[in-house]
Design a protein around this motif. Structure first.
Motif, mmCIF file in Angstrom:
data_model
loop_
_atom_site.group_PDB
_atom_site.id
_atom_site.type_symbol
_atom_site.label_atom_id
_atom_site.label_comp_id
_atom_site.label_asym_id
_atom_site.label_seq_id
_atom_site.Cartn_x
_atom_site.Cartn_y
_atom_site.Cartn_z
ATOM 1 N N ASP A 39 4.877 -1.454 126.975
ATOM 2 C CA ASP A 39 3.469 -1.393 127.379
ATOM 3 C C ASP A 39 3.071 0.052 127.692
ATOM 4 O O ASP A 39 2.009 0.526 127.282
ATOM 5 C CB ASP A 39 3.237 -2.305 128.592
ATOM 6 C CG ASP A 39 1.760 -2.460 128.923
ATOM 7 O OD1 ASP A 39 0.930 -2.456 127.988
ATOM 8 O OD2 ASP A 39 1.441 -2.619 130.113
ATOM 9 N N ASP A 98 -0.594 2.554 132.953
ATOM 10 C CA ASP A 98 0.474 1.604 133.325
ATOM 11 C C ASP A 98 1.322 2.073 134.508
ATOM 12 O O ASP A 98 2.463 1.656 134.652
ATOM 13 C CB ASP A 98 1.374 1.346 132.099
ATOM 14 C CG ASP A 98 2.095 0.004 132.188
ATOM 15 O OD1 ASP A 98 1.474 -0.982 132.629
ATOM 16 O OD2 ASP A 98 3.285 -0.066 131.811
ATOM 17 N N HIS A 126 -2.797 -2.096 135.103
ATOM 18 C CA HIS A 126 -2.931 -3.513 135.441
ATOM 19 C C HIS A 126 -1.981 -3.922 136.570
ATOM 20 O O HIS A 126 -1.757 -5.113 136.785
ATOM 21 C CB HIS A 126 -2.696 -4.392 134.196
ATOM 22 C CG HIS A 126 -1.268 -4.404 133.727
ATOM 23 N ND1 HIS A 126 -0.555 -5.578 133.573
ATOM 24 C CD2 HIS A 126 -0.423 -3.411 133.398
ATOM 25 C CE1 HIS A 126 0.660 -5.297 133.144
ATOM 26 N NE2 HIS A 126 0.771 -3.987 133.022
ATOM 27 N N HIS A 127 -1.407 -2.936 137.293
ATOM 28 C CA HIS A 127 -0.540 -3.274 138.437
ATOM 29 C C HIS A 127 -1.408 -3.533 139.672
ATOM 30 O O HIS A 127 -2.167 -2.640 140.090
ATOM 31 C CB HIS A 127 0.427 -2.131 138.746
ATOM 32 C CG HIS A 127 1.489 -1.941 137.709
ATOM 33 N ND1 HIS A 127 1.293 -1.184 136.574
ATOM 34 C CD2 HIS A 127 2.737 -2.439 137.617
ATOM 35 C CE1 HIS A 127 2.402 -1.211 135.841
ATOM 36 N NE2 HIS A 127 3.295 -1.972 136.441
ATOM 37 N N SER A 146 -1.362 -3.044 130.151
ATOM 38 C CA SER A 146 -2.205 -1.852 129.974
ATOM 39 C C SER A 146 -2.679 -1.762 128.537
ATOM 40 O O SER A 146 -3.772 -1.250 128.267
ATOM 41 C CB SER A 146 -1.429 -0.598 130.371
ATOM 42 O OG SER A 146 -1.159 -0.640 131.755
ATOM 43 N N ASP A 176 4.877 -7.309 127.712
ATOM 44 C CA ASP A 176 4.506 -7.562 129.108
ATOM 45 C C ASP A 176 4.279 -9.052 129.390
ATOM 46 O O ASP A 176 4.337 -9.474 130.548
ATOM 47 C CB ASP A 176 3.276 -6.743 129.510
ATOM 48 C CG ASP A 176 3.673 -5.440 130.204
ATOM 49 O OD1 ASP A 176 4.781 -4.953 129.923
ATOM 50 O OD2 ASP A 176 2.880 -4.918 131.015
#
Ligand SMILES: [Mn+2]
Length: 339
Positions: A39, A98, A126-127, A146, A176
């Motif tokens: 990712d 990411d 996207h964390h 991401s 992911d």
């Protein structure tokens, strides 16, 4: 920004300022986290290719030793320009993808501590645990990857997504979501994947490269992780280990530790899976995975780590037995508290 049927809600949160800012950059450096997974690599390379199509000279931060054997093909496909100290010095802006926090950036050696030195950082991630360290932050905690976000970025930015960029982005979504098998396999993730396939993503070759291309060295490491897998007496927690000697004897290095936690995780009935590895001598990296609705993010955070609800990580000083003696009882208490 106009909204079309193709845009997922994620697009609506894309700060307008983000595209306005990156549009003016001529020498950007694109950065992801250490150790880079598919990712991170796919998102980084696709952003760099987006800049390339505007005539900008983008380069990516990817110190050679940080690339795993398994994912080296993505680098060979994308042929990115690699950023060294000089590219950092000349950069007019940075896109970090990411990466949940700034110290996790995978940087070349020899940079000053304040490597961005006042130049803007765009943070795309996207964390859920992202610390919003950028000057412009686009963090969508429920995006699959991401790469899904970068695909939407390229669309809104009106940059071409050719067959190669589609392949790089598909690799990130595929990985992911663990091959479209995890709870983050949302409708929007599948819709993005479908559009990437329509644009020529190399589905068959990626499937082979990502799922059926183990080197003997990686295979030896998996054998060790299978052999070292243990269950707690109540069988709620499955864990395994690989110490420095085991990793290097297998012919692997720290960069090759990726998703091997999927081995203890694959046991029926496991609610929490742990993998403890000593890729760097004297430091223990822990991968946490939660199943059946168990979030591991708070547990990872209690050890100074971060990540997502279902997948998180932390790095502790000390050898594996010492760290395990500390982490395992805490993980058991954590599950007890969840009920
Ligand atoms: Mn990711």
């Amino acid at each position: 920004m106009t909204q079309t049927a193709n845009h997922t809600p994620a697009t609506e949160t894309l700060p307008e300022e983000l595209i306005r800012s990156i549009e003016s950059w001529e020498r950007p450096v694109i950065i992801a986290h250490v150790p880079p997974d598919a990712d991170a690599l796919g998102a980084m390379f696709a952003v760099a290719r987006g800049f390339g199509s505007t005539g900008a000279t983008a380069s990516v931060a990817l110190p050679e030793a940080s690339l795993s054997q398994r994912l080296a093909f993505l680098h060979e496909w994308a042929e990115p320009r690699i950023a060294g100290v000089e590219e950092f010095a000349q950069a007019d802006g940075f896109v970090v993808v990411d990466t949940a926090k700034k110290p996790r950036c995978n940087l070349p050696g020899g940079l000053p501590e304040e490597w961005n030195a006042g130049r803007r950082i765009v943070n795309i991630d996207h964390h859920a645990s992202n610390t919003r360290f950028g000057d412009i932050n686009w963090v969508v905690g429920d995006a699959s990857s991401s790469c899904e976000l970068v695909f939407h970025l390229l669309e809104v930015w009106a940059r071409p997504v050719d067959e190669l960029s589609a392949s790089l982005l598909y690799a990130g979504i595929h990985t992911d979501t663990a091959g479209f098998s995890l709870p983050n396999t949302s409708g929007s993730a599948l819709a993005a994947a479908a559009q990437l396939v329509e644009r020529g993503a190399r589905v068959t070759e990626l499937g082979e490269r990502l799922c059926r291309s183990q080197r003997l060295s990686e295979f030896r490491l998996l054998r060790i992780i299978y052999a070292n897998t243990r269950l707690t007496p109540d069988e709620r927690i499955a864990y395994s280990t690989a110490d420095y000697r085991e990793i290097t004897d297998a012919g692997c290095a720290a960069a090759d530790i990726d998703d091997q936690v999927s081995i203890p995780r694959s046991l029926l009935g496991t609610r929490l899976a742990l993998l403890l590895t000593e890729g760097v001598r004297g430091k223990t990296r822990i991968n946490f995975r939660g199943d059946a609705g168990v979030s591991v993010l708070a547990l990872a955070k209690s050890f100074g780590g971060g990540g997502h609800d279902a997948a998180a990580g932390a790095i502790l000083e000390g050898p594996i037995p010492e760290v395990l003696a500390q982490v395992l009882p805490q993980a058991e208490r954590y599950l007890d508290d969840l009920g």
